[in-house]
Design a protein around this motif. Sequence first.
Motif, PDB file in Angstrom:
ATOM      1  N   ALA A   1       0.826  -1.206   0.000  1.00 32.73           N
ATOM      2  CA  ALA A   1       0.000   0.000   0.000  1.00 32.73           C
ATOM      3  C   ALA A   1       0.862   1.258   0.000  1.00 32.73           C
ATOM      4  O   ALA A   1       0.504   2.274  -0.611  1.00 32.73           O
ATOM      5  N   GLU A   2       1.997   1.190   0.676  1.00 36.55           N
ATOM      6  CA  GLU A   2       2.906   2.349   0.703  1.00 36.55           C
ATOM      7  C   GLU A   2       3.561   2.549  -0.654  1.00 36.55           C
ATOM      8  O   GLU A   2       3.728   3.683  -1.127  1.00 36.55           O
TER       9      GLU A   2
ATOM     10  N   LEU B   1       5.292   6.205  -1.691  1.00 34.23           N
ATOM     11  CA  LEU B   1       6.117   6.514  -0.525  1.00 34.23           C
ATOM     12  C   LEU B   1       7.443   5.781  -0.613  1.00 34.23           C
ATOM     13  O   LEU B   1       7.583   4.788  -1.335  1.00 34.23           O
ATOM     14  N   THR B   2       8.417   6.275   0.111  1.00 35.24           N
ATOM     15  CA  THR B   2       9.731   5.639   0.169  1.00 35.24           C
ATOM     16  C   THR B   2      10.087   5.360   1.625  1.00 35.24           C
ATOM     17  O   THR B   2       9.387   5.799   2.549  1.00 35.24           O
ATOM     18  N   LEU B   3      11.198   4.661   1.831  1.00 38.37           N
ATOM     19  CA  LEU B   3      11.637   4.369   3.196  1.00 38.37           C
ATOM     20  C   LEU B   3      12.055   5.630   3.942  1.00 38.37           C
ATOM     21  O   LEU B   3      12.239   5.593   5.162  1.00 38.37           O
TER      22      LEU B   3
ATOM     23  N   SER C   1       8.254  10.103   6.289  1.00 36.24           N
ATOM     24  CA  SER C   1       8.017  10.079   7.736  1.00 36.24           C
ATOM     25  C   SER C   1       6.891   9.111   8.097  1.00 36.24           C
ATOM     26  O   SER C   1       6.931   8.460   9.145  1.00 36.24           O
ATOM     27  N   THR C   2       5.877   8.997   7.234  1.00 37.69           N
ATOM     28  CA  THR C   2       4.765   8.080   7.496  1.00 37.69           C
ATOM     29  C   THR C   2       5.270   6.644   7.588  1.00 37.69           C
ATOM     30  O   THR C   2       4.837   5.871   8.448  1.00 37.69           O
ATOM     31  N   VAL C   3       6.199   6.309   6.701  1.00 41.35           N
ATOM     32  CA  VAL C   3       6.756   4.955   6.699  1.00 41.35           C
ATOM     33  C   VAL C   3       7.678   4.757   7.897  1.00 41.35           C
ATOM     34  O   VAL C   3       7.614   3.737   8.592  1.00 41.35           O
ATOM     35  N   ARG C   4       8.528   5.751   8.149  1.00 41.11           N
ATOM     36  CA  ARG C   4       9.520   5.608   9.218  1.00 41.11           C
ATOM     37  C   ARG C   4       8.865   5.460  10.593  1.00 41.11           C
ATOM     38  O   ARG C   4       9.425   4.824  11.495  1.00 41.11           O
ATOM     39  N   ASN C   5       7.685   6.020  10.762  1.00 42.54           N
ATOM     40  CA  ASN C   5       6.970   5.909  12.036  1.00 42.54           C
ATOM     41  C   ASN C   5       5.807   4.921  11.978  1.00 42.54           C
ATOM     42  O   ASN C   5       4.963   4.903  12.869  1.00 42.54           O
TER      43      ASN C   5
END
Length: 824
Positions: free
Chosen positions: A60-61, A66-68, A71-75
């Motif tokens: 979904a990301e 999105l990438t690694l 901020s949404t992914v990192r948190n």
Amino acid sequence: MVNRRIKLTQGSGEHGPGRRIKKVAVLGSGVMGSRIACHFANIGVQVLLLDMVPRELLPAEQARGLTLDSSTVRNRLVNQSLETAIRTNPSPVFSKHTASLIQTGNFDDDMAAIALADWVIEVVVERLDIKKQLLDRVEQYRTEGTLITSNTSGIPIHLMAAGRSADFQAHFCGTHFFNPPRYLHLLEIIPTPETKTEVVDFLMHYGDKFLGKTTVLCKDTPAFIGNRIGVYSMLALTHLVEQLELTVEDVDKFTGPAMGHPKSATFRTADVVGLDTLVNVAKGLSENAPDDEAKEIFNLPSYIRQMVERQWLGEKAKQGFYKKIKDDKGNSEILALDLGTLEYRKQEKVTAATLEATKPIDDIRKRMKVYEQGTDKAGALFRAMHYPLFEYVSRRVPEITDEFFRIDDAMRAGFGWELGPFEIWDALGVRETVEKIRAEERRIPGHSGEVADWVRQMLDSGHESFYQVKDGVRHYYDAQSKSYKPIPGAESFIILNDLRGQRTVWKNEGLTVIDLGEGILNAEFHTKMNTIGSDVIQGLHQAIDIAEKDFRGLVIGNDGANFSAGANIGLIFMMAVEQDYDGLNNAIKTFQDTSMRLRYSAIPVVAAPFNLALGGGCEFSMHADFIQLHAETYMGLVEFGVGVIPGGGGTKEFALRASDEFKEGQIVQQVLRERFLTIGQAKVSTSAAEAFELGYLQAGKYAVSMNRNRLLADAKAKAVELAEAGYTQPAPRADITVLGKQGLGIVYVGANSMRAGNYISEHDQKISEKLGWVMCGGNLSTPTQVSEQYLLDLEREAFLSLCGERKTLERIQHMLTKGKPLRN
């Protein structure tokens, strides 16, 4: 939750003996970490919750581009964990607003922010190497003087402290929260030799007063105190099952509430905790406690080993000692495991003469004596599990603790026992039981029949019990000084059971009045579930009479399981069935008069509700001058569920409070609607915070005790404060604004709409209209100011009319026979 890099701001200065906890950093957001974070937020502390950065993107990301580095992914991990925790039932938060105090981040981007925390708590996976790696990073950013603790259920604390800086070691400690942190009250504090005394003292006090925990000081020994004794007790039972030819149902029936243990008893508890967890703790104890005389007990019986091999681990695997299935008709059914064949079968009904003999005995200490004397399987199990337990706990002193009372504290707070092992031993008689232990058949490993030397020395010196009460304060036997000493912090607690014999001023079958000292009385209910009947009402009036004459304040509180489950509806049902409306009218008026007397007496009245405070218990609390309540209070006016409206002043009180909330320029109908729905939907708070949101509490007229053990002492202190501030008797209100037809129109339209949509029954519509009639002051043409008595008369009239309805009688009868309201 905050999905951004956390900005550093100015710190709060140097820590010292009077340190304050404004911000806590919780490192690790798993099941324990996220819930520990929630509990700190519950008490108003700002929380920084950190966890790892994900190593891979989810589909979904990727689809969102999105990438690694996003901020949404990192948190993602920390945010998902927190969201899962908040959605859990029962909830880890007191209120839906609590989560706003929790910021989220990750170990890579936000570790520097721990420099601003007053307390850093590491809560990552139970592996020493991983914990040490994270603590290495903590030491890079932590501010000197900051508290640093590791949450662990058994990893040696000194191994984590080894090689750290002197300041780190001085402020480092083990903190073992029991899961779930909001609801299980045990917090074990495990210092190392390098931990500063003032740090230990601070954690013990803070955990007790602010986190609401029973804080237990432990030595750095395998599994500390709670799990060392709790797991021993549970595993001893697993070894006894086959010898005594007991079934799963037998054990859970015999070791449940009748024995002073939780309803989940033994095998249901094992299913909830998980057999894998039980196995891991047992394995750890077997490996790390080589000198334990009962170490063979930590070798699991064959049936548990087979269950683990088959992955029958309990609720997480959907089967363990019990298995939930659907029968042929689609109804849920819970099967029990046959420990001989390891096949599931229908549960068998368990009966025992010993259980029947204990049923009428409310006093848990007296019940233990009857249980011990049982001649059936229940009695045999009691003796077979308790005699070796007494021997075992006596030998753990001073290995795991220098003060035996800490073992009792741990078992009550962490495992839900009403009495700890030494308290049960006291109830049975220490000297007599020592001889019985020697005579008992040796059934489990480590049971030698000999208690520790310090117990024999205690008896030889003429001391016959582990505990004594002196001047209302509990003391424990100190083996080193061979004398009784006050339990540390006991002055902060009031235990009515310890005061009852010496300080009872008056009593009847339903209520006891006890002198708490400093001019304050306590009115203690002691009916079943502390329901309110004629004895309780008579007792309250008597308590006020005595207090007005010779004392200066009154507390309403008790040491039972609940504050009060409400009025005794059985009496109401009997009078309604017999159509004794004069008697019913007098009973309701007496109830109302009691509520009003609580408010308008000449002395301050402080209610101390906790757990269930329903119906009349809620009404009495609402009419007190002040409410000192426990954080875990489930308060509500629930009469709607049995077909009536609150009739003890509760409906009047909500009309009064709505009036006080009316402000110039405000849409007053909205205020009325909110208060109406609280009663009409029988809303019950799930915490003290929600009780305020629902209108059961008023700003400035309540305070919350986090620790249930401190509740009565806090309530007494408030009564003293009100008295010393020059309390004066208030005058009944005659300035309550009611809306009349203006409000009735809203109520009736709403009720008709709900009925037309089949959301409520015809009877529910009738109750709603009666409730609205009272809260609006009847059919008045314009908003009018009325008196409390005017509203009480309307309330009583509406209550009586509903008692005459067939549907109401059906609901009450259903509740009396089935235990819960029927909605139709």
